[in-house]
Design a protein around this motif. Structure first.
Motif, PDB file in Angstrom:
ATOM      1  N   ASP A   1       5.103   2.256  -4.323  1.00 42.49           N
ATOM      2  CA  ASP A   1       5.310   2.759  -5.865  1.00 42.49           C
ATOM      3  C   ASP A   1       5.162   1.722  -7.220  1.00 42.49           C
ATOM      4  O   ASP A   1       4.822   1.774  -7.724  1.00 42.49           O
ATOM      5  CB  ASP A   1       5.679   4.000  -6.056  1.00 42.49           C
TER       6      ASP A   1
ATOM      7  N   LEU B   1      -5.585   4.971  -3.432  1.00 51.22           N
ATOM      8  CA  LEU B   1      -5.995   6.019  -3.294  1.00 51.22           C
ATOM      9  C   LEU B   1      -6.271   6.255  -4.187  1.00 51.22           C
ATOM     10  O   LEU B   1      -5.825   6.557  -5.086  1.00 51.22           O
ATOM     11  CB  LEU B   1      -4.841   6.267  -2.221  1.00 51.22           C
TER      12      LEU B   1
ATOM     13  N   ARG C   1       1.097  -1.037  -0.067  1.00 49.32           N
ATOM     14  CA  ARG C   1       0.080  -0.542   0.059  1.00 49.32           C
ATOM     15  C   ARG C   1       1.137   1.142   0.169  1.00 49.32           C
ATOM     16  O   ARG C   1       0.752   2.256  -0.651  1.00 49.32           O
ATOM     17  CB  ARG C   1      -0.687   0.086   1.403  1.00 49.32           C
ATOM     18  N   VAL C   2       2.403   0.871   0.473  1.00 49.96           N
ATOM     19  CA  VAL C   2       2.921   2.328   0.692  1.00 49.96           C
ATOM     20  C   VAL C   2       4.009   2.545  -0.652  1.00 49.96           C
ATOM     21  O   VAL C   2       4.527   3.566  -0.168  1.00 49.96           O
ATOM     22  CB  VAL C   2       3.334   2.314   2.460  1.00 49.96           C
TER      23      VAL C   2
ATOM     24  N   ILE D   1      -6.561   7.433   3.270  1.00 47.90           N
ATOM     25  CA  ILE D   1      -4.962   7.130   4.082  1.00 47.90           C
ATOM     26  C   ILE D   1      -5.141   6.714   5.691  1.00 47.90           C
ATOM     27  O   ILE D   1      -4.869   5.368   5.943  1.00 47.90           O
ATOM     28  CB  ILE D   1      -3.734   8.203   4.426  1.00 47.90           C
TER      29      ILE D   1
ATOM     30  N   CYS E   1      -6.852   3.233   5.163  1.00 43.16           N
ATOM     31  CA  CYS E   1      -5.877   2.615   4.748  1.00 43.16           C
ATOM     32  C   CYS E   1      -4.978   1.339   5.625  1.00 43.16           C
ATOM     33  O   CYS E   1      -4.520   0.630   5.394  1.00 43.16           O
ATOM     34  CB  CYS E   1      -5.356   3.245   3.453  1.00 43.16           C
TER      35      CYS E   1
ATOM     36  N   ASN F   1       4.973   6.128   6.572  1.00 45.64           N
ATOM     37  CA  ASN F   1       3.764   5.807   5.745  1.00 45.64           C
ATOM     38  C   ASN F   1       3.206   7.421   5.658  1.00 45.64           C
ATOM     39  O   ASN F   1       2.728   6.892   4.792  1.00 45.64           O
ATOM     40  CB  ASN F   1       3.201   4.425   6.803  1.00 45.64           C
ATOM     41  N   LYS F   2       2.426   7.015   6.070  1.00 47.33           N
ATOM     42  CA  LYS F   2       1.434   8.004   6.406  1.00 47.33           C
ATOM     43  C   LYS F   2       1.745   9.356   5.633  1.00 47.33           C
ATOM     44  O   LYS F   2       1.304  10.325   4.576  1.00 47.33           O
ATOM     45  CB  LYS F   2       0.605   8.933   7.603  1.00 47.33           C
TER      46      LYS F   2
ATOM     47  N   LEU G   1       2.606   8.997   2.225  1.00 40.52           N
ATOM     48  CA  LEU G   1       1.151   8.808   1.139  1.00 40.52           C
ATOM     49  C   LEU G   1       1.001  10.069   0.657  1.00 40.52           C
ATOM     50  O   LEU G   1       0.085  10.153  -0.139  1.00 40.52           O
ATOM     51  CB  LEU G   1       0.156   7.832   1.895  1.00 40.52           C
TER      52      LEU G   1
ATOM     53  N   ARG H   1       2.703  12.029  -1.687  1.00 35.63           N
ATOM     54  CA  ARG H   1       2.943  11.278  -3.045  1.00 35.63           C
ATOM     55  C   ARG H   1       1.023  11.423  -3.400  1.00 35.63           C
ATOM     56  O   ARG H   1       0.776  11.834  -4.955  1.00 35.63           O
ATOM     57  CB  ARG H   1       2.833   9.971  -3.174  1.00 35.63           C
ATOM     58  N   GLU H   2       0.003  11.627  -2.956  1.00 36.70           N
ATOM     59  CA  GLU H   2      -0.814  11.993  -3.564  1.00 36.70           C
ATOM     60  C   GLU H   2      -1.180  13.489  -3.697  1.00 36.70           C
ATOM     61  O   GLU H   2      -2.093  13.223  -4.728  1.00 36.70           O
ATOM     62  CB  GLU H   2      -2.567  11.030  -2.399  1.00 36.70           C
TER      63      GLU H   2
END
Length: 328
Positions: free
Chosen positions: A60, A157, A57-58, A276, A279, A290-291, A294, A297-298
């Motif tokens: 790419d 996401l 999930r984290v 997130i 997730c 990790n959060k 994300l 990235r989002e």
């Protein structure tokens, strides 16, 4: 617009016997990705599957290294095959990340499952100088990672879908309206301001708090003395497009058409935060790398998708400025 947060995350998995090869692959790809090798991702008091699902999930991208670790007899023929867990993890990452972003790196001569027949797989050899030497194959994957990192696709996401919706439901119709009508109503004022030219500034915060963007919007508007405005009066039966507003330069004659700066922070970004949280495990309080990754990235992906749509719209491309990583 600089919309790349950091190097993309790349998970690399292998059997324990292939850790030396894994280290070589990580070294070859270190310039284009932040490599995360399987021995370091398993968490205490959690199952291996739970750790792998979280990693999928984290990350790419993913690479699974298939080496000749086991012997298998099939229909009277003995074959050298990869470990079952490597093939399982390849399938897991294919489904969780993307079929375009997960690669099977197979040692030459390795017998793979028949489901992979007809699919291009990167076979490598450790013999230098060969056309498929490990450095050569890794260079090909490196180039693909660079290319795909600049593109956007639908994923678990929602940033791509959110950007498309924000463009079609707000940016595009607002720009079209201002070109055709050009009236803006300030909050609590019945007389419109007539717009000669405008710039719509879409602001994307450097970080998303657990409360979403509402607090950021309030503080940004207060700090920059922005006024609430819309394309229709508050008591109008028509639905207006709300935003915040500044006359720029401020000394213009309001009885004539004026140049204006419009500002908007997409409130739809709050959906990213909530997604997130769903997730990833939110059972503790404190910083979660990790959060944070994300979110970054989002936000960058949201900006990339929106910029692509704006650049293809004559009503918007010279009138919309997307600002990423805004801090107060």
């Amino acid at each position: 617009m600089d919309s790349q947060p950091t190097k993309p995350r790349l998970f690399i998995g292998s059997s324990s016997e292939a850790l030396t090869t894994l280290d070589l692959v990580a070294g070859e790809l270190a310039d284009v990705a932040s490599c995360r090798a399987w021995p370091g991702i398993f968490e205490q008091n959690k199952s291996g599957l739970a750790s792998l699902l979280k990693e999928a999930r984290v990350c790419d991208f993913g690479i699974l290294i298939a080496t000749q670790d086991d012997l298998r007899e099939s229909r009277g023929t003995t074959q050298r095959t990869p470990r079952d867990n490597v093939i399982f993890e390849f399938g897991l990452f294919l489904g969780a990340v993307s079929p375009n972003r997960v690669f099977l790196l197979a040692e030459t001569g390795t017998a793979l499952p028949s489901d992979l027949n007809g699919i291009n797989v990167s076979f490598y050899t450790l013999e230098l100088g060969k056309h498929n030497s490990l450095p050569t194959v890794c260079k090909q994957i490196s180039q693909l990672i660079k290319k795909l990192s600049s593109q956007s696709e639908l994923g678990f996401l929602p940033s791509t879908a959110l950007a498309v919706g924000y463009y079609h439901n707000f940016v595009r119709p607002l720009c079209k309206y201002l070109h055709q009508d050009g009236r803006v109503y300030l909050q609590n004022q019945s007389q419109p301001i007539h717009v000669r030219s405008f710039k719509l500034n879409v602001l994307l915060p450097a970080d998303l708090s657990s409360n979403g963007v509402n607090d950021f919007v309030a503080r940004y508007n207060r700090h920059h003395n922005l006024q609430a405005a819309a394309t229709e009066m508050a008591n109008s039966q028509k639905r207006g497009y709300p935003f915040h507003f500044r006359i720029d330069p401020p000394e213009q004659d309001l009885s004539a058409k004026v140049e204006v700066q419009l500002f908007d922070v997409p409130t739809t970004l709050t959906t990213i935060v909530k997604s997130i949280d769903l997730c990833l495990d939110s059972s503790f309080i404190g910083k979660d790398d990790n959060k944070q990754y994300l979110k970054s990235r989002e936000l960058a992906n949201f900006a990339n998708v929106l910029q692509t749509l704006v650049d293809d719209d004559d009503n918007a491309k010279s009138y919309v400025e997307i600002a990423l990583n805004i801090r107060l």
